[in-house]
Design a protein around this motif. Structure first.
Motif, PDB file in Angstrom:
ATOM      1  N   THR A  47     -25.732 -33.508  57.122  1.00  0.00           N
ATOM      2  CA  THR A  47     -26.399 -33.856  58.373  1.00  0.00           C
ATOM      3  C   THR A  47     -26.529 -32.623  59.269  1.00  0.00           C
ATOM      4  O   THR A  47     -27.590 -32.378  59.843  1.00  0.00           O
ATOM      5  CB  THR A  47     -25.648 -34.973  59.107  1.00  0.00           C
ATOM      6  OG1 THR A  47     -24.295 -34.573  59.329  1.00  0.00           O
ATOM      7  CG2 THR A  47     -25.668 -36.257  58.289  1.00  0.00           C
ATOM      8  N   ALA A  48     -25.456 -31.862  59.427  1.00  0.00           N
ATOM      9  CA  ALA A  48     -25.443 -30.541  60.091  1.00  0.00           C
ATOM     10  C   ALA A  48     -25.618 -30.571  61.606  1.00  0.00           C
ATOM     11  O   ALA A  48     -25.416 -29.550  62.257  1.00  0.00           O
ATOM     12  CB  ALA A  48     -26.506 -29.616  59.479  1.00  0.00           C
ATOM     13  N   PHE A  49     -25.987 -31.698  62.192  1.00  0.00           N
ATOM     14  CA  PHE A  49     -26.240 -31.710  63.629  1.00  0.00           C
ATOM     15  C   PHE A  49     -24.972 -31.431  64.433  1.00  0.00           C
ATOM     16  O   PHE A  49     -25.032 -30.844  65.519  1.00  0.00           O
ATOM     17  CB  PHE A  49     -26.859 -33.046  64.048  1.00  0.00           C
ATOM     18  CG  PHE A  49     -28.225 -33.275  63.467  1.00  0.00           C
ATOM     19  CD1 PHE A  49     -29.313 -32.507  63.883  1.00  0.00           C
ATOM     20  CD2 PHE A  49     -28.435 -34.232  62.493  1.00  0.00           C
ATOM     21  CE1 PHE A  49     -30.573 -32.704  63.353  1.00  0.00           C
ATOM     22  CE2 PHE A  49     -29.688 -34.443  61.952  1.00  0.00           C
ATOM     23  CZ  PHE A  49     -30.766 -33.678  62.376  1.00  0.00           C
ATOM     24  N   ASP A  50     -23.830 -31.858  63.915  1.00  0.00           N
ATOM     25  CA  ASP A  50     -22.577 -31.594  64.632  1.00  0.00           C
ATOM     26  C   ASP A  50     -22.270 -30.108  64.724  1.00  0.00           C
ATOM     27  O   ASP A  50     -21.605 -29.657  65.656  1.00  0.00           O
ATOM     28  CB  ASP A  50     -21.411 -32.317  63.943  1.00  0.00           C
ATOM     29  CG  ASP A  50     -21.186 -31.830  62.523  1.00  0.00           C
ATOM     30  OD1 ASP A  50     -22.156 -31.839  61.729  1.00  0.00           O
ATOM     31  OD2 ASP A  50     -20.049 -31.433  62.195  1.00  0.00           O
ATOM     32  N   LYS A  51     -22.801 -29.327  63.775  1.00  0.00           N
ATOM     33  CA  LYS A  51     -22.523 -27.885  63.743  1.00  0.00           C
ATOM     34  C   LYS A  51     -23.162 -27.162  64.929  1.00  0.00           C
ATOM     35  O   LYS A  51     -22.693 -26.104  65.347  1.00  0.00           O
ATOM     36  CB  LYS A  51     -23.045 -27.270  62.433  1.00  0.00           C
ATOM     37  CG  LYS A  51     -22.532 -27.933  61.160  1.00  0.00           C
ATOM     38  CD  LYS A  51     -21.048 -27.760  60.980  1.00  0.00           C
ATOM     39  CE  LYS A  51     -20.580 -28.210  59.604  1.00  0.00           C
ATOM     40  NZ  LYS A  51     -20.718 -29.652  59.358  1.00  0.00           N
ATOM     41  N   ILE A  52     -24.222 -27.761  65.466  1.00  0.00           N
ATOM     42  CA  ILE A  52     -24.917 -27.118  66.587  1.00  0.00           C
ATOM     43  C   ILE A  52     -24.844 -27.972  67.853  1.00  0.00           C
ATOM     44  O   ILE A  52     -25.546 -27.713  68.828  1.00  0.00           O
ATOM     45  CB  ILE A  52     -26.393 -26.822  66.239  1.00  0.00           C
ATOM     46  CG1 ILE A  52     -27.152 -28.105  65.880  1.00  0.00           C
ATOM     47  CG2 ILE A  52     -26.479 -25.819  65.090  1.00  0.00           C
ATOM     48  CD1 ILE A  52     -28.655 -27.917  65.723  1.00  0.00           C
ATOM     49  N   GLY A  53     -24.017 -29.000  67.821  1.00  0.00           N
ATOM     50  CA  GLY A  53     -23.871 -29.859  68.989  1.00  0.00           C
ATOM     51  C   GLY A  53     -25.120 -30.638  69.331  1.00  0.00           C
ATOM     52  O   GLY A  53     -25.438 -30.847  70.504  1.00  0.00           O
ATOM     53  N   ALA A  54     -25.849 -31.091  68.293  1.00  0.00           N
ATOM     54  CA  ALA A  54     -27.113 -31.800  68.495  1.00  0.00           C
ATOM     55  C   ALA A  54     -26.979 -33.256  68.074  1.00  0.00           C
ATOM     56  O   ALA A  54     -26.127 -33.618  67.257  1.00  0.00           O
ATOM     57  CB  ALA A  54     -28.236 -31.130  67.708  1.00  0.00           C
ATOM     58  N   GLY A  55     -27.851 -34.100  68.612  1.00  0.00           N
ATOM     59  CA  GLY A  55     -27.769 -35.533  68.359  1.00  0.00           C
ATOM     60  C   GLY A  55     -28.494 -36.006  67.112  1.00  0.00           C
ATOM     61  O   GLY A  55     -28.216 -37.096  66.608  1.00  0.00           O
ATOM     62  N   GLY A  56     -29.439 -35.199  66.603  1.00  0.00           N
ATOM     63  CA  GLY A  56     -30.225 -35.615  65.437  1.00  0.00           C
ATOM     64  C   GLY A  56     -31.687 -35.808  65.809  1.00  0.00           C
ATOM     65  O   GLY A  56     -32.004 -36.239  66.922  1.00  0.00           O
ATOM     66  N   ASP A  57     -32.580 -35.468  64.876  1.00  0.00           N
ATOM     67  CA  ASP A  57     -34.011 -35.614  65.139  1.00  0.00           C
ATOM     68  C   ASP A  57     -34.745 -35.979  63.865  1.00  0.00           C
ATOM     69  O   ASP A  57     -34.139 -36.253  62.835  1.00  0.00           O
ATOM     70  CB  ASP A  57     -34.588 -34.347  65.782  1.00  0.00           C
ATOM     71  CG  ASP A  57     -34.442 -33.098  64.924  1.00  0.00           C
ATOM     72  OD1 ASP A  57     -33.933 -33.211  63.784  1.00  0.00           O
ATOM     73  OD2 ASP A  57     -34.823 -32.003  65.382  1.00  0.00           O
ATOM     74  N   PHE A  58     -36.065 -36.004  63.942  1.00  0.00           N
ATOM     75  CA  PHE A  58     -36.957 -36.383  62.839  1.00  0.00           C
ATOM     76  C   PHE A  58     -36.606 -37.763  62.278  1.00  0.00           C
ATOM     77  O   PHE A  58     -36.770 -38.031  61.086  1.00  0.00           O
ATOM     78  CB  PHE A  58     -36.967 -35.313  61.735  1.00  0.00           C
ATOM     79  CG  PHE A  58     -37.957 -34.211  62.004  1.00  0.00           C
ATOM     80  CD1 PHE A  58     -39.147 -34.121  61.304  1.00  0.00           C
ATOM     81  CD2 PHE A  58     -37.711 -33.261  62.986  1.00  0.00           C
ATOM     82  CE1 PHE A  58     -40.068 -33.116  61.573  1.00  0.00           C
ATOM     83  CE2 PHE A  58     -38.622 -32.249  63.267  1.00  0.00           C
ATOM     84  CZ  PHE A  58     -39.809 -32.178  62.551  1.00  0.00           C
TER      85      PHE A  58
END
Length: 266
Positions: free
Chosen positions: A142-153
């Motif tokens: 998923t990788a979003f946690d690595k950049i502090g993001a909530g998720g997209d697309f």
């Protein structure tokens, strides 16, 4: 179409290839706009019966290209015409995310041919497709946690629908990388193939779909999409309506094909 997105037609199969292999096909402004355009064109092109999305080189899509600013270079300081930087970012990203909406909603089957690592926004693109055929070398992150993001697309929506909220929360919150085998076992990948036969097996299925009853698949996909949110009774009503529409359309196509064959033979 820009070089960052390659378009190939094989009969009724449209193959859309993300073409930034040196960056594992990470998304930036140069690739996201033509990718959305390519999906829109495939959706409206009546000659296309099935769409396959894949990546060039050894990966499917590594998500947003952080070294390129995540594709957000066009965002400028706040101004009266386009609003704040946050508003501009929203408008840009929402437009690019049409890729995932189109893959999910277009009235024809879509397949993600996952030829290697997929992460971030890439899992949204893969999740948007009806089927996911993966190579054994494919991974899933998923990788979003690595950049502090909530998720997209559409990633949080698609994977909650596909896997259920419990597994989706595990994937997003813990952010653990899965091998191809592990992802297949969780139901993330529909089919898992040896790398050397992935393309052949994917295209075999794609041609079967493209050569099949297109009107039937159109209404079948509509039913399946409706079932994600509709009530039980509304779904029954839609199935009854779409059953009649699809069978009548298919019967008409077969009659016309038979008539054309008879006229040609005569």
């Amino acid at each position: 179409m820009a070089d960052e997105v390659l378009i190939t037609n094989e009969g009724g199969v449209r193959i859309i290839t993300l073409n930034r292999p040196d960056r594992l096909n990470a998304l930036n402004g140069a690739i996201m706009a033509p990718l959305a355009d390519a999906c829109a064109d495939a959706a409206r092109d009546a000659s296309v019966g099935c769409v396959v999305v894949t990546g060039a080189g050894r990966g499917f899509c590594a998500g947003g290209d952080l070294k390129d600013g995540g594709g957000d270079k066009a965002v400028v300081p706040a101004n009266p015409e386009s609003g704040s930087r946050a508003e501009q970012s929203f408008v840009r990203l929402r437009g690019f995310m049409e890729t995932a909406r189109l893959l999910h909603e277009m009235p024809k089957p879509t397949i993600a041919m996952v030829n290697g690592p997929v992460a971030g926004a890439g899992i949204g693109i893969a999740g948007a497709c009806d089927l996911r055929f993966a190579a054994r070398s494919a991974s899933f992150l998923t990788a979003f946690d690595k950049i502090g993001a909530g998720g997209d697309f559409g990633s949080t929506w698609f994977w909650t629908k596909i896997l259920g909220t419990g597994v989706a929360r595990e994937l997003f919150l813990l952010g653990e990388k899965l091998s191809g085998e592990e992802a297949f076992a969780k139901g993330i990948y529909t089919r898992l193939f040896d790398d050397e036969v992935l393309q052949a097996e994917t295209l075999k299925a794609a041609h079967r779909l493209a050569d099949g009853p297109r009107m039937g698949f159109r209404y079948m996909k509509q039913n399946l999409n409706n079932a994600e949110d509709w009530s039980f009774e509304a779904q029954f009503d839609a199935e009854a309506l779409n059953m009649g529409l699809s069978t009548q359309a298919t019967a008409m196509i077969w009659r016309e094909a038979r008539k054309a064959g008879e006229d040609k033979g005569g």
